[in-house]
Design a protein around this motif. Structure first.
Motif, PDB file in Angstrom:
ATOM      1  N   THR A 165       0.831  -1.202   0.000  1.00  0.00           N
ATOM      2  CA  THR A 165       0.000   0.000   0.000  1.00  0.00           C
ATOM      3  C   THR A 165       0.865   1.251   0.000  1.00  0.00           C
ATOM      4  O   THR A 165       0.378   2.334  -0.342  1.00  0.00           O
ATOM      5  CB  THR A 165      -0.926   0.019   1.226  1.00  0.00           C
ATOM      6  N   ALA A 166       2.118   1.128   0.402  1.00  0.00           N
ATOM      7  CA  ALA A 166       3.065   2.226   0.278  1.00  0.00           C
ATOM      8  C   ALA A 166       3.469   2.379  -1.182  1.00  0.00           C
ATOM      9  O   ALA A 166       3.404   1.417  -1.965  1.00  0.00           O
ATOM     10  CB  ALA A 166       4.306   1.957   1.131  1.00  0.00           C
ATOM     11  N   ALA A 167       3.904   3.588  -1.556  1.00  0.00           N
ATOM     12  CA  ALA A 167       4.338   3.803  -2.931  1.00  0.00           C
ATOM     13  C   ALA A 167       5.535   2.928  -3.265  1.00  0.00           C
ATOM     14  O   ALA A 167       5.684   2.478  -4.416  1.00  0.00           O
ATOM     15  CB  ALA A 167       4.693   5.275  -3.141  1.00  0.00           C
ATOM     16  N   ARG A 168       6.373   2.673  -2.269  1.00  0.00           N
ATOM     17  CA  ARG A 168       7.538   1.814  -2.473  1.00  0.00           C
ATOM     18  C   ARG A 168       7.921   1.175  -1.160  1.00  0.00           C
ATOM     19  O   ARG A 168       7.929   1.831  -0.119  1.00  0.00           O
ATOM     20  CB  ARG A 168       8.716   2.639  -3.004  1.00  0.00           C
ATOM     21  N   ARG A 169       8.209  -0.120  -1.212  1.00  0.00           N
ATOM     22  CA  ARG A 169       8.768  -0.832  -0.065  1.00  0.00           C
ATOM     23  C   ARG A 169      10.178  -1.259  -0.424  1.00  0.00           C
ATOM     24  O   ARG A 169      10.393  -1.882  -1.467  1.00  0.00           O
ATOM     25  CB  ARG A 169       7.940  -2.060   0.286  1.00  0.00           C
TER      26      ARG A 169
END
Length: 291
Positions: free
Chosen positions: A139-143
């Motif tokens: 759900t984060a833009a990038r992990r």
């Protein structure tokens, strides 16, 4: 998608040493997620347990161990709220989880647009974790998994993963610092400070040194030591200690949090002498005027 990393097939869980305690946490998070009054939902927690050969349980059977699942639920919710406030209200777009373990906040929280979540932990932990996470969309833009030893040069590895020390960061040290010797905590916090732009925030969990010898805490510490995973770092004055390291810190009043009161009330009713401040949750901010 990061490539799988080797992990230790010679241990019961596949996770070495203190890293195996991440499975204690994930077991309690899976149990919490099944409650009708759950303080958070971690749908991936049960999958980690399925993957583990032996998830294990915390040692001993004292009062603190009985309270531990509710404590962990409160702690998780508290830091969920802290990180979402940092990214929503303060506009921070870098989140760093130090000793991330099997944390799945990059997948389960509703992050604002543009948030990057960096997860710093040992290669073996990431290797185990990717078995469940591979192919899933955060759900984060990038992990960004960062394979590094927090007792070594983890700052360099974090930068190499795309971390920008010129931008404010929301740091989290959850379930981590008390496993480290004092000198290692000092080094870790010093590096964190060096990498923190003005406006950064920090969340940390600490053991209250004043309660370490209490009948509530002492059996737990002895059980941990006997299991080979001792807690060795304590704080007597958390706000002062963090303040000396240029963090404006505040100790949470857990009994001022409605969800914490609801969870601890049955324990307090059964054990009026319960040490409600034996574990300390700290939130801190980096002054806007400079590092």
């Amino acid at each position: 998608m990061p490539q799988p990393l080797p992990y230790d097939d010679n241990t019961p869980t596949g996770l070495p040493g203190v890293s195996a305690t991440a499975l204690w946490t994930v077991r309690m998070r899976a149990q919490e997620s099944e409650r009708p009054d759950a303080l958070f939902h971690d749908p991936l927690a049960a999958e980690f347990l399925t993957r583990a050969r032996d998830a294990g349980t915390p040692p001993g059977a004292g009062l603190l161990q009985q309270v531990l699942p509710d404590w962990l639920a409160v702690r998780t919710r508290f830091f969920d709220d802290h990180l979402l406030d940092a990214t929503r209200a303060r506009g921070i777009r870098q989140v760093v989880l130090l000793g991330a373990g099997l944390d799945t906040r990059a997948y389960r929280l509703k992050w604002p647009d543009g948030v990057q979540v960096f997860e710093v932990d040992l290669p073996a932990v990431h290797a185990f974790k990717e078995q469940v996470l591979q192919g899933r969309t955060p759900t984060a833009a990038r992990r960004a998994p960062v394979a590094a030893d927090l007792l070594a040069d983890w700052g360099g590895a974090l930068r190499a993963a795309g971390f920008d020390p010129g931008q404010p960061t929301a740091w989290l040290c959850e379930g981590l610092l008390f496993y480290l010797p004092p000198e290692a905590v000092d080094r870790l916090v010093a590096v964190t400070g060096e990498l923190s732009a003005p406006g950064s925030t920090l969340g940390a969990e600490c053991l209250n040194a004043d309660a370490a010898d209490s009948p509530f805490v002492r059996p737990w510490l002895e059980a941990l030591s006997g299991s080979g995973t001792p807690w060795v770092w304590h704080l007597a004055d958390a706000e002062k200690w963090w303040g000396e390291r240029d963090w404006q810190a505040r100790v949470a009043d857990l009994l001022g949090l409605p969800y914490a009161v609801a969870r601890f009330a049955p324990h307090l009713a059964a054990h009026p002498g319960l040490e409600t401040r034996s574990m300390i949750l700290v939130t801190a901010a980096r002054p806007a005027g400079g590092r």
